[in-house]
Design an enzyme around this catalytic site. Structure first.
Site, PDB file in Angstrom:
ATOM      1  N   HIS A 288      -1.569  -2.020  -4.674  1.00  0.00           N
ATOM      2  CA  HIS A 288      -0.850  -1.679  -3.445  1.00  0.00           C
ATOM      3  C   HIS A 288      -0.474  -2.920  -2.637  1.00  0.00           C
ATOM      4  CE1 HIS A 288       0.826   1.043  -0.717  1.00  0.00           C
ATOM      5  NE2 HIS A 288      -0.203   1.834  -0.450  1.00  0.00           N
TER       6      HIS A 288
ATOM      7  N   ASP B 155       4.576  -0.636  -3.051  1.00  0.00           N
ATOM      8  CA  ASP B 155       4.431   0.368  -2.005  1.00  0.00           C
ATOM      9  C   ASP B 155       4.487   1.773  -2.599  1.00  0.00           C
ATOM     10  OD1 ASP B 155       4.201  -1.514   0.032  1.00  0.00           O
ATOM     11  OD2 ASP B 155       6.379  -1.646   0.292  1.00  0.00           O
TER      12      ASP B 155
END
Length: 409
Positions: free
Chosen positions: A372, A376
């Site tokens: 992450h 995204d």
């Protein structure tokens, strides 16, 4: 002449290997290029071939870590190859036979071996404390110490009596992890601790792929000598999605992001020494036949222990198929420094809604684990949706509208 055989470098950055198995014994005569040992690096298991013919003297034990460039054995190249005649080999046991008989005759004179008996002496203080904590009476267990005394190990292994003993064993075995297994463990922990790993899931209706395989797998096998499996469809779907969402095909290097305009797909395969992840180079350029041929080649090399370090480095994304072992759903762990991994699972007939009707269809759950820090939610979910739509409509998205042409039939 005595030849010193040194450990060759299996690849850049590898500084030592571990002797996994000697395939010859000390004093054996070996032929040039004969495999004499299997060595583990932190990336692969490799065979070590003899550099010359002669009598070998081993300089390391199994399990030893040996530095690259260090001497691992000596080969006396001036030694003649032994004739190994059968009569000479058979003569030795005949001479030694009387000695065996003599030992058998003397056996009764040996001191009798004490049988296990219930404890006749007080337990050691450490054993007494453990038995008291377990609420076990010393008379209920067998002591293995001198004179039947209960040792600390006896007390640790003792189980409170629940009635008549079942006679079950309570053995254990301690073995050293191979260098490859230790490195895999280290990398898995590193991936969990050093990445912001998150997993997103989806489901795929595999009906279209099942129909295509049923229609063309025999012709594909006849023409190309290869099976038409799921991996070619998934690889093509992944490379398409990576081109649509390039952040998933990127990596973090310090404070910089490295993006690639090619798709080197790592494929997790099970080898004799554990999980290996060889790489398909420029998978985006491969046809269905090309993907199936490359996966077969890499899987065979991994199974036979012939995979090289170069064949397992440099991937930009990984596909792992836990479905072959029956997995329904999992959260695969990223293969650093990559930023994403797709997990495939088993196909099960499930009720789904299609065109407003409940139907039974072959369904696979898929999982994308991603870093992450660089990917995204929009990119990760969009990537997995792109994989799903390509698999559910492969003729349009993966075959250019012509299945026969794409399969080269």
């Amino acid at each position: 002449m005595i030849l010193e055989m040194k450990v060759p470098s299996p690849g850049e950055s590898i500084k030592e290997v571990e002797i996994a198995t000697w395939l010859v014994k000390d004093g054996d005569y070996v032929e040039k290029d004969q495999a004499i040992a299997e060595v583990d690096s932190d990336k692969a298991t490799l065979e070590l071939p003899a550099e010359a013919s002669g009598i070998i003297t081993l300089k390391a034990e199994e399990g030893d870590a040996v530095a690259v460039g260090a001497v691992v054995c000596l080969i006396d190249t001036s030694a003649a190859k032994p004739s190994g005649s059968a009569p000479a080999a058979e003569a030795k046991p005949a001479v030694e036979a009387p000695k065996v008989e003599e030992k058998k005759a003397e056996a009764p004179k040996a001191a009798p071996v004490a049988e296990k008996t219930y404890a006749t002496q007080a337990p050691s203080p450490a054993a007494r404390k453990i038995l008291d904590e377990k609420n076990i009476q010393p008379t209920d267990i067998v002591g293995t110490g001198k004179g039947g005394r209960i040792t600390k190990d006896d007390a640790v292994n003792a189980v409170p009596s629940m009635g008549t003993p079942t006679g079950g064993t309570r053995g254990s075995e301690r073995t050293k992890l191979s260098m490859l297994r230790r490195k895999v463990a280290e990398r898995l922990v590193s991936a969990k601790n050093e990445t912001a790993m998150l997993t997103t899931f989806n489901e795929v209706d595999m009906t279209a792929i099942y129909d295509l395989r049923a229609e063309f797998k025999d012709a594909f096998k006849e023409k190309h000598g290869l099976g038409l499996g799921f991996m070619s469809f998934f690889t093509k779907a992944v490379t398409r999605a990576l081109q649509l969402f390039p952040d998933v095909n990127s990596m973090i290097d310090g404070q910089e992001k490295i993006s690639y305009d090619f798709c080197d797909i790592s494929v997790a395969v099970s080898g004799p020494k554990g999980l290996m992840v060889p790489v398909m180079r420029n998978a985006e350029t491969l046809s269905f036949r090309g993907v199936e041929a490359e996966i077969k080649r890499l899987a065979l090399r991994a199974r036979d222990g012939q995979i090289t370090v170069d064949e397992m480095t440099g991937g930009t994304f990984t596909i792992s198929n836990g479905g072959v072992f029956g997995s329904m759903l999992s959260t695969p762990i990223i293969n650093p420094p990559q930023s994403g991994i797709l997990g495939m699972h088993n196909v099960v007939e499930r009720p789904i809604v299609r065109n407003g009707q409940i139907v039974i269809a072959p369904v696979m759950y898929v999982a994308l684990s991603y870093d992450h820090r660089i990917i995204d939610g929009r990119e990760s979910v969009g990537f997995l949706v792109a994989v799903k739509e390509a698999l559910e409509n492969p003729v349009e998205h993966l075959m250019g509208g012509n299945a026969k042409k794409a399969l080269e039939l």
